[in-house]
Design a protein around this motif. Structure first.
Motif, short mmCIF file in Angstrom:
data_model
loop_
_atom_site.label_atom_id
_atom_site.label_comp_id
_atom_site.label_asym_id
_atom_site.label_seq_id
_atom_site.Cartn_x
_atom_site.Cartn_y
_atom_site.Cartn_z
N SER A 144 29.39 22.40 31.09
CA SER A 144 30.50 21.96 31.77
C SER A 144 29.89 21.48 33.12
CB SER A 144 31.59 23.12 31.87
OG SER A 144 30.64 24.02 32.74
N ARG A 145 28.73 21.69 33.50
CA ARG A 145 28.35 21.07 34.67
C ARG A 145 27.72 19.61 34.50
NH1 ARG A 145 23.98 24.86 37.72
NH2 ARG A 145 24.43 22.92 39.19
N TRP A 146 27.38 19.12 33.66
CA TRP A 146 26.99 17.94 33.17
C TRP A 146 28.02 16.82 34.04
CZ3 TRP A 146 24.67 17.44 27.43
CH2 TRP A 146 23.67 18.35 27.43
N SER A 147 29.13 17.03 33.88
CA SER A 147 30.16 16.05 34.53
C SER A 147 30.00 15.86 35.86
CB SER A 147 31.55 16.53 34.10
OG SER A 147 31.94 17.81 34.77
N GLU A 148 29.25 16.80 36.66
CA GLU A 148 29.06 16.68 37.88
C GLU A 148 28.04 15.28 38.43
OE1 GLU A 148 27.11 20.00 39.70
OE2 GLU A 148 28.09 21.24 38.90
N CYS A 149 27.27 14.89 37.34
CA CYS A 149 26.60 13.63 37.51
C CYS A 149 27.59 12.54 37.11
CB CYS A 149 25.44 13.52 36.35
SG CYS A 149 23.82 14.38 37.25
N LYS A 150 27.81 11.76 38.05
CA LYS A 150 28.93 10.55 37.77
C LYS A 150 28.33 9.10 37.33
CE LYS A 150 32.21 12.77 41.23
NZ LYS A 150 32.95 12.37 42.12
#
Length: 204
Positions: A144-150
């Motif tokens: 779920s943290r992957w979305s931190e990379c925009k």
């Protein structure tokens, strides 16, 4: 199978692995499949683990292993014993070079996977910048943290997939070169084709 024949099989196996590693490293220069500025490319990509370690340095042992098959059971340069055994012994040195190269690629890949990609992400409540948001390695167990990379889109999966391939390919290369170390020792002790040469020695 003669030790030279087994070495040839190892050489044939190493060649496509080296090509795959070089291609993976090249693709890592295009995070998420996008063209970005050099300063926005993950640091570990510039270590050239796939191009130098598992690529260029692996070509030399692969070519040497392929050439060992040319030492047939009748000898090398007219010297049935010394020529074959010296060739197999020298292959151990090149196998060592292969282990070092592949090992370098494995270490770089493992560090890169743990470090995570460089991407455009939020660094605090009000600012965004190019950074390494997963430097603690926590993203590996928390997708779920992957979305931190925009930016670039899909950079996390791109980074993780390619470096994982480099890691696995490097480990396989290390194993193949280690096999050749054992094979080279056996060949150095009894010649390229133990059974064939032994039969020849026994013939009157």
């Amino acid at each position: 199978m003669c030790s030279g024949g087994f070495a040839k099989c190892l050489g044939i196996s190493l060649m496509p692995l080296s090509i795959v590693c070089v291609l993976c490293n090249i693709l890592l220069f295009f995070p998420g499949g996008k063209v970005v500025e050099n300063e926005h490319i993950t640091q570990e990509v510039w270590y050239f683990g796939g191009i130098l370690g598992s690529g260029v340095l692996m070509i030399f042992p692969a070519l040497v292993f392929l050439g060992l098959k040319n030492n047939d059971c009748c000898g090398c340069c007219g010297n049935e014993s010394c020529g074959q055994r010296f060739a197999m012994l020298s292959s151990i040195l090149f196998a060592g070079v292969g282990v070092l190269g592949a090992g370098y690629s494995v270490i770089v890949s493992a560090v890169a996977i743990n470090h995570g990609p460089l991407c455009f992400a939020q660094i605090n409540d009000t600012a965004e910048a190019w950074t390494y948001p997963f430097s603690d390695g926590g993203y590996l167990s928390d997708k779920s943290r992957w979305s931190e990379c925009k930016e670039p889109p899909g950079v996390v999966s791109w980074h993780l997939s390619l470096f994982s391939v480099l890691l696995v390919m490097g480990l396989i290369q290390v194993a193949l070169c280690a096999f050749q170390v054992v094979n080279g020792l056996l060949g150095a002790l009894c010649g390229d084709c133990c059974g064939c040469c032994g039969g020849g020695d026994g013939a009157v």
